[in-house]
Design a protein around this motif. Structure first.
Motif, PDB file in Angstrom:
ATOM      1  N   CYS A  75      43.527  58.211  41.232  1.00  0.00           N
ATOM      2  CA  CYS A  75      44.257  59.365  41.767  1.00  0.00           C
ATOM      3  C   CYS A  75      45.628  58.917  42.287  1.00  0.00           C
ATOM      4  O   CYS A  75      45.735  57.913  42.995  1.00  0.00           O
ATOM      5  CB  CYS A  75      43.461  60.000  42.896  1.00  0.00           C
ATOM      6  SG  CYS A  75      44.292  61.436  43.604  1.00  0.00           S
ATOM      7  N   CYS A 128      44.348  59.510  48.884  1.00  0.00           N
ATOM      8  CA  CYS A 128      43.082  59.785  48.185  1.00  0.00           C
ATOM      9  C   CYS A 128      42.649  58.514  47.454  1.00  0.00           C
ATOM     10  O   CYS A 128      41.640  57.902  47.788  1.00  0.00           O
ATOM     11  CB  CYS A 128      43.268  60.946  47.216  1.00  0.00           C
ATOM     12  SG  CYS A 128      41.810  61.270  46.216  1.00  0.00           S
ATOM     13  N   CYS A 136      41.079  65.029  39.738  1.00  0.00           N
ATOM     14  CA  CYS A 136      40.465  64.085  40.664  1.00  0.00           C
ATOM     15  C   CYS A 136      39.181  64.693  41.241  1.00  0.00           C
ATOM     16  O   CYS A 136      39.177  65.848  41.679  1.00  0.00           O
ATOM     17  CB  CYS A 136      41.453  63.774  41.790  1.00  0.00           C
ATOM     18  SG  CYS A 136      40.745  62.699  43.050  1.00  0.00           S
ATOM     19  N   CYS A 148      40.050  65.269  45.262  1.00  0.00           N
ATOM     20  CA  CYS A 148      41.082  66.171  45.777  1.00  0.00           C
ATOM     21  C   CYS A 148      41.566  67.179  44.733  1.00  0.00           C
ATOM     22  O   CYS A 148      42.435  68.000  45.024  1.00  0.00           O
ATOM     23  CB  CYS A 148      42.274  65.371  46.302  1.00  0.00           C
ATOM     24  SG  CYS A 148      43.209  64.545  45.004  1.00  0.00           S
TER      25      CYS A 148
END
Ligand SMILES: [Zn+2]
Length: 122
Positions: A5, A10, A21, A24
């Protein structure tokens, strides 16, 4: 093969073919297009085709097209490998897709002409 990511807070590892992702939901597909991965697949496909392993070549070119649907070179290669495997329906689909994105492309035009010849022979 994983895609990390891009958000530094993250930084989650995702599957290479992940759309987003898992943590997120940041879109990841454009990252794959920017990576060297499709080039590696394409080069492996060319090597397989050169070695006469057309089935493997087609699978690898198909993977490149999956990652980079607008990649005219890869799609032409996929169409040609399909043609050489006598999968004329797939060859036709991919050469027509090339012409949709790149009208007048000489490889796709020649390829579809080959297919027309084959259909006359059958
Ligand atoms: Zn993330």
């Amino acid at each position: 093969m994983t895609v990390r990511c891009p958000l530094t807070d993250c930084d989650t590892e995702n599957a290479a073919d992940a759309e987003k992702c898992v943590r997120c939901a940041t879109p990841l597909r454009h990252l794959a297009r920017l990576s060297a991965y499709p080039d590696q697949l394409f080069n492996r496909g060319l090597a397989a085709a050169t070695a006469g392993d057309l089935g493997t070549a087609r699978d690898l070119f198909a993977a490149v097209v999956h990652w980079c649907p607008q990649d005219v070179v890869a799609r032409n290669a996929l169409a040609l490998a399909s043609f050489q495997l006598e999968d004329h329906a797939a060859a036709c689909v991919h050469w027509e897709a090339v012409l949709d994105g790149s009208p007048g492309d000489p490889l796709a035009t020649d390829g579809l002409a080959l297919l027309a010849d084959c259909e006359l022979d059958e």
